[in-house]
Design an enzyme around this catalytic site. Structure first.
Site, PDB file in Angstrom:
ATOM      1  N   GLY A   1       0.786  -1.220   0.000  1.00 43.37           N
ATOM      2  CA  GLY A   1       0.000   0.000   0.000  1.00 43.37           C
ATOM      3  C   GLY A   1       0.810   1.257   0.000  1.00 43.37           C
ATOM      4  N   HIS A   2       1.963   1.300   0.597  1.00 42.75           N
ATOM      5  CA  HIS A   2       2.757   2.522   0.683  1.00 42.75           C
ATOM      6  C   HIS A   2       3.828   2.513  -0.394  1.00 42.75           C
ATOM      7  CE1 HIS A   2       0.766   3.404   4.400  1.00 42.75           C
ATOM      8  NE2 HIS A   2       1.130   2.239   4.894  1.00 42.75           N
ATOM      9  N   GLN A   3       3.421   2.630  -1.625  1.00 48.03           N
ATOM     10  CA  GLN A   3       4.367   2.546  -2.731  1.00 48.03           C
ATOM     11  C   GLN A   3       4.917   3.933  -3.040  1.00 48.03           C
ATOM     12  OE1 GLN A   3       3.395  -0.020  -5.946  1.00 48.03           O
ATOM     13  NE2 GLN A   3       1.977  -1.213  -4.720  1.00 48.03           N
ATOM     14  N   PRO A   4       6.214   4.154  -2.817  1.00 47.80           N
ATOM     15  CA  PRO A   4       6.783   5.495  -2.950  1.00 47.80           C
ATOM     16  C   PRO A   4       6.743   6.057  -4.362  1.00 47.80           C
ATOM     17  CG  PRO A   4       8.525   3.884  -2.644  1.00 47.80           C
ATOM     18  CD  PRO A   4       7.212   3.157  -2.442  1.00 47.80           C
TER      19      PRO A   4
ATOM     20  N   THR B   1       1.327   7.902  -1.086  1.00 47.83           N
ATOM     21  CA  THR B   1       1.713   6.664  -0.409  1.00 47.83           C
ATOM     22  C   THR B   1       0.578   6.152   0.454  1.00 47.83           C
ATOM     23  OG1 THR B   1       2.658   7.856   1.472  1.00 47.83           O
ATOM     24  CG2 THR B   1       4.155   7.266  -0.351  1.00 47.83           C
TER      25      THR B   1
END
Length: 180
Positions: free
Chosen positions: A78-81, A86
């Site tokens: 889920g927190h894809q930079p 994010t």
């Protein structure tokens, strides 16, 4: 309540415990979670067993893992930079980031005592700038469109773009759908 483990002095082989297909274990590694009363699967946080597009936790052979160990596995969950936000939009609810409009990412247990530049990644204690998530031009676009101020409906319409790297596409959406 029954404890998963018989004794604090006796661990169980990871191959005997692990049911999550995203956890790969080597030979003769074990976990003893007697004091926390759960199997090793619960040590891997945010590692969903029913998804194939997520990171894998790989434990080698002959590893000894003690009670209370935690593996934070939020890499591609889920927190894809590289995405515009994010924030894991597949979760519903309020955004709880510290000053979410800045789009920064904090590495691990980083202590942030100063201002953080927009769309930067910081790490260490105290926090130090590591790099920017996007180019200076792309950051300027994101700061101009201020997607974090949009209505829920505007965000829903932009969801495929928000969960991508297409900042120019999001800018066009903003010009055509939000500014009108």
């Amino acid at each position: 309540m029954n404890n998963y483990f018989e004794s604090p002095f006796v661990g169980k082989s990871l191959k005997e415990q692990v049911t999550n297909p995203n956890i790969i274990v080597g030979e003769h590694s074990y976990y003893s979670g007697y004091y926390h009363n759960h199997s090793f699967d619960d040590c891997a946080r945010y590692l969903l067993p029913d998804r194939t597009d997520v990171d894998k936790l790989i434990i080698g052979s002959y590893c000894s893992i003690g009670s209370g160990a935690v593996f934070m596995m939020a890499g591609h969950q889920g927190h894809q930079p590289q995405w515009i936000s994010t924030f894991p939009f597949f979760y519903q609810g309020n955004e709880n980031f510290a000053d979410a409009k800045d789009g920064f990412q904090r590495a691990g247990d980083t202590v942030i005592g100063n201002d953080v530049e927009p769309y930067s990644i910081v790490g260490s204690n105290p926090a130090k700038h590591i790099r920017y998530r996007f180019t200076e031009q792309k950051i300027a676009i994101l700061l101009e469109i201020q997607w974090w101020t949009w209505t829920e409906e505007q965000l829903k319409g932009a969801m495929p773009l928000m969960c991508s790297e297409d900042i120019d596409g999001l800018h066009r959406y903003w010009q055509n759908q939000v500014l009108e």
